[in-house]
Design an enzyme around this catalytic site. Structure first.
Site, PDB file in Angstrom:
ATOM      1  N   LYS A 223       0.813  -1.225   0.000  1.00  0.00           N
ATOM      2  CA  LYS A 223       0.000   0.000   0.000  1.00  0.00           C
ATOM      3  C   LYS A 223       0.841   1.266   0.000  1.00  0.00           C
ATOM      4  CE  LYS A 223      -4.432  -1.827   1.004  1.00  0.00           C
ATOM      5  NZ  LYS A 223      -5.455  -2.204   1.942  1.00  0.00           N
ATOM      6  N   ARG A 263      -3.336 -10.137   4.759  1.00  0.00           N
ATOM      7  CA  ARG A 263      -3.723 -10.307   3.352  1.00  0.00           C
ATOM      8  C   ARG A 263      -2.601  -9.735   2.477  1.00  0.00           C
ATOM      9  NH1 ARG A 263      -5.808  -7.032  -0.514  1.00  0.00           N
ATOM     10  NH2 ARG A 263      -7.384  -7.866  -1.934  1.00  0.00           N
TER      11      ARG A 263
HETATM   12  N1  PMM Z   1      -7.533  -3.726   0.328  1.00  0.00           N
HETATM   13  C1  PMM Z   1      -7.727  -3.916  -0.981  1.00  0.00           C
HETATM   14  C2  PMM Z   1      -8.641  -4.872  -1.441  1.00  0.00           C
HETATM   15  N2  PMM Z   1      -9.313  -5.648  -0.567  1.00  0.00           N
HETATM   16  N3  PMM Z   1      -9.801  -6.259   1.646  1.00  0.00           N
HETATM   17  C3  PMM Z   1      -9.626  -6.079   2.959  1.00  0.00           C
HETATM   18  N4  PMM Z   1     -10.298  -6.836   3.848  1.00  0.00           N
HETATM   19  N5  PMM Z   1      -8.782  -5.130   3.445  1.00  0.00           N
HETATM   20  C4  PMM Z   1      -8.078  -4.303   2.631  1.00  0.00           C
HETATM   21  O1  PMM Z   1      -7.344  -3.441   3.128  1.00  0.00           O
HETATM   22  C5  PMM Z   1      -8.227  -4.486   1.222  1.00  0.00           C
HETATM   23  C6  PMM Z   1      -9.123  -5.477   0.763  1.00  0.00           C
HETATM   24  C7  PMM Z   1      -6.973  -3.072  -1.960  1.00  0.00           C
HETATM   25  O2  PMM Z   1      -5.762  -3.649  -2.309  1.00  0.00           O
HETATM   26  P1  PMM Z   1      -5.500  -4.523  -3.650  1.00  0.00           P
HETATM   27  O3  PMM Z   1      -6.113  -3.793  -4.807  1.00  0.00           O
HETATM   28  O4  PMM Z   1      -4.041  -4.565  -3.727  1.00  0.00           O
HETATM   29  O5  PMM Z   1      -6.073  -5.882  -3.478  1.00  0.00           O
END
Ligand code: PMM
Length: 284
Positions: A223, A263
């Protein structure tokens, strides 16, 4: 530590912080958009993540990067459901990353075991009833609005206190909507309506989030705040794919602080990090 981590009804129990690997079936996610866009490639990517140590694979078909516009429901279904089905048929524990009730419903029917809704049930009024009816575990992330506008909502007096209060209010709402509290996971929503200092303050105070009494998912992977930390004042941040070592550092710290799961896009280093954290915990 392990008592802090907690358990989620309906999911396996791990004796350490779990690792959720990310498969974004999108052309435009900020860190890995476009790389896993067709079904076969996305399923293979999910299986590779499991081979590298992922306990769960989170499949998403809509980018939530700041400024992103929404995909329509039929396109999201087309992207996500075949990948869920393919991974489930290989025995993978799949989580579906969606703000749409219909996508969650069909993903559950295809075998997904967890619904990960970055809006915590606020984007789609049907989400909470659908998850409640299915008896599925549910990730409630701290969220203040859709990607188009979220940066303007990154205004806090006391970010930790406000996130805790807003998550508590969401818990009340989802429980009132029929979701069992034992199935809820909280997530501070790093980068969602938050600037780097907000993200760091939340990571520094995971204890305050734990006081809400539910397991925590921490999703720091690649991030912006990590780019800011690595670049330092005034310099250009490294690209998202060069933030994996920093991500693994957050994984180790989060695991040690009692996170239930992290994650991540790049699983190998985080799988090691959570195991080292577990070993240290065991020696305490
Ligand atoms: N961030 C993204 C997508 N899904 N889900 C949860 N639970 N928490 C998060 O912080 C989160 C998420 C955005 O990141 P990506 O596009 O790299 O997947």
């Amino acid at each position: 530590m392990s008592t802090l981590r907690g358990t989620v009804q309906g999911l396996p129990e791990w004796d350490r912080c779990a690792v959720m690997g990310v498969v974004n079936v999108t052309p435009d996610s900020f860190s890995d958009g476009g790389r896993w866009f067709d079904t076969t490639t996305a399923v293979k990517r999910g299986l590779d993540l499991v081979a590298e140590g992922a306990d769960l694979v989170d499949v998403g078909g809509e980018s939530t990067r700041p400024g992103a516009s929404r995909v329509d429901e039929s396109e999201e279904l087309r992207r996500v459901i075949p990948v869920v089905r393919g991974l489930v048929s290989e025995g993978v524990a799949v989580s579906v990353d969606t703000m749409r009730a219909r996508v969650a419903e069909q993903a559950i029917a295809a075998g997904a075991v967890l619904v990960n809704d970055v809006s915590g049930g606020q984007a789609d009024p049907d989400m909470v009833p659908v998850v409640a009816a299915a008896g599925a575990p549910f990730v409630v992330m701290h969220w203040r609005g859709f990607s188009e506008s979220m940066n303007s909502r990154a205004v806090y007096g006391d970010v930790v206190g406000e996130v805790v209060d807003e998550l508590r209010a969401r818990m009340d709402a989802v429980v009132a909507g029929g979701i069992a509290p034992e199935r809820v996971v909280f997530d501070p929503g790093l980068g969602f309506a938050k600037d780097a200092p907000h993200d760091l303050a939340l990571l520094a105070r995971l204890d305050a989030l734990h006081a809400l009494g539910r397991p925590l998912l921490v999703a720091a992977s690649r991030k912006r705040f990590l780019g800011r930390v690595l670049a330092g004042e005034g310099a250009a941040p490294p690209p998202a794919r060069e933030r994996d070592a920093a991500t693994a550092a957050v994984s180790a710290l989060s695991a040690r602080a009692g996170a239930w799961a992290v994650r991540v896009h790049e699983v190998r280093a985080t799988a090691d990090a959570v195991r080292v954290a577990r070993a240290i915990e065991g020696a305490a």
